[in-house]
Design a protein around this motif. Structure first.
Motif, PDB file in Angstrom:
ATOM      1  N   THR A  59      -1.177   5.827   4.688  1.00 45.22           N
ATOM      2  CA  THR A  59      -1.991   5.488   5.861  1.00 45.22           C
ATOM      3  C   THR A  59      -1.343   4.415   6.733  1.00 45.22           C
ATOM      4  N   VAL A  77      -6.076   1.041   4.995  1.00 44.16           N
ATOM      5  CA  VAL A  77      -5.618   1.449   3.665  1.00 44.16           C
ATOM      6  C   VAL A  77      -6.668   2.360   3.049  1.00 44.16           C
ATOM      7  N   ASN A  78      -6.201   3.434   2.387  1.00 41.30           N
ATOM      8  CA  ASN A  78      -7.097   4.318   1.641  1.00 41.30           C
ATOM      9  C   ASN A  78      -6.776   4.164   0.160  1.00 41.30           C
ATOM     10  N   ASP A 103      -0.044   5.189  -0.775  1.00 40.28           N
ATOM     11  CA  ASP A 103      -0.882   5.455   0.398  1.00 40.28           C
ATOM     12  C   ASP A 103      -0.021   5.434   1.656  1.00 40.28           C
ATOM     13  N   ASN A 142      -5.759   6.987  -2.354  1.00 43.73           N
ATOM     14  CA  ASN A 142      -4.420   7.575  -2.357  1.00 43.73           C
ATOM     15  C   ASN A 142      -3.482   6.855  -3.315  1.00 43.73           C
ATOM     16  N   PHE A 143      -3.923   5.737  -3.881  1.00 41.68           N
ATOM     17  CA  PHE A 143      -3.064   4.961  -4.766  1.00 41.68           C
ATOM     18  C   PHE A 143      -2.801   5.698  -6.068  1.00 41.68           C
ATOM     19  N   ALA A 146       0.839  -1.203   0.000  1.00 43.14           N
ATOM     20  CA  ALA A 146       0.000   0.000   0.000  1.00 43.14           C
ATOM     21  C   ALA A 146       0.870   1.249   0.000  1.00 43.14           C
ATOM     22  N   SER A 147       1.940   1.240   0.781  1.00 43.47           N
ATOM     23  CA  SER A 147       2.841   2.388   0.832  1.00 43.47           C
ATOM     24  C   SER A 147       3.546   2.593  -0.499  1.00 43.47           C
TER      25      SER A 147
END
Length: 210
Positions: A45, A81-82, A43, A85-86, A38-39
């Motif tokens: 978050t 996870v949002n 994102d 934001n990806f 995710a990062s």
């Protein structure tokens, strides 16, 4: 793998010592992998929520951990996870984040097999702990690929479902999953797949040790 867990049984101290490393490693690596992907997709978050770490304390859920020990199924803290934001399409991003968890369990099992084959097996209790960790991680990986909410498989394969099926899964997925678990149906679904994958790992081990 069949005898790694027994439903709602109290494990002995020896069993706990053998199972704990595999469970802690498996859950921690699984959730960290979600956070990492995710990062990488943009994102932040998971990082802000303290989940971009390999510390088990950031990922383990006390009740879910206890259930995994006693009943053979459990859970860790979900990684927040949002998807908006990806970089790129949110549903594709969520599928990538989701698949990272099970893949990390399969990769961890492979690393353990390599470690055992290249000499780790000579360490005290290494075989018992290592092979149990392999079984646990393969089981976690296969289980989480089921396309049932709230498992990772629902996010991976859910994008191919109709919106009506997605809404149904969101509403009743947990109930369906619990029903499959308590009736034992899930064992008939997963055991052949898990055994097949475990046999591949054992074959790799035998090839490496000659």
């Amino acid at each position: 793998m069949d005898n790694v867990f027994s439903f709602l049984s109290i494990p002995s101290l020896y069993d706990l010592g053998v199972m704990l490393p595999g469970i802690i490693l498996g859950l921690t690596v699984h959730e960290f992998s979600h956070a990492l992907v995710a990062s990488q997709l943009g994102d932040d978050t998971p990082r802000r929520e303290g989940r971009l770490t390999l510390s088990p304390f950031a990922h383990l859920d006390p009740l879910g951990f206890l259930m995994l020990l006693l009943a053979g199924f459990g859970w860790a803290k979900p990684v927040p996870v949002n998807p908006y934001n990806f970089r790129g399409e949110p549903r594709t991003g969520m599928a990538l984040v989701a698949v990272a968890g099970p893949l990390s369990n399969f990769a961890l099992a492979f690393v353990i097999i390599i470690f055992l084959a290249l000499g780790g097996i000579r360490l005290p209790y290494a075989w018992e702990i290592g092979i149990t960790a392999v079984a646990i991680n393969v089981s976690l990986g296969v289980f989480n690929l089921l396309p049932i909410f709230p498992l990772d498989g629902e996010k991976i394969f859910g994008r191919f479902f109709s919106y009506r099926v997605q809404e149904f899964m969101a509403s009743y997925g947990q109930a369906i999953l619990l029903l499959l678990l308590f009736t034992g149906v899930i064992s008939y679904i997963l055991q052949p797949i898990t055994k097949f994958i475990l046999n591949i790992y054992y074959l790799i081990f035998k090839l490496l040790v000659g």
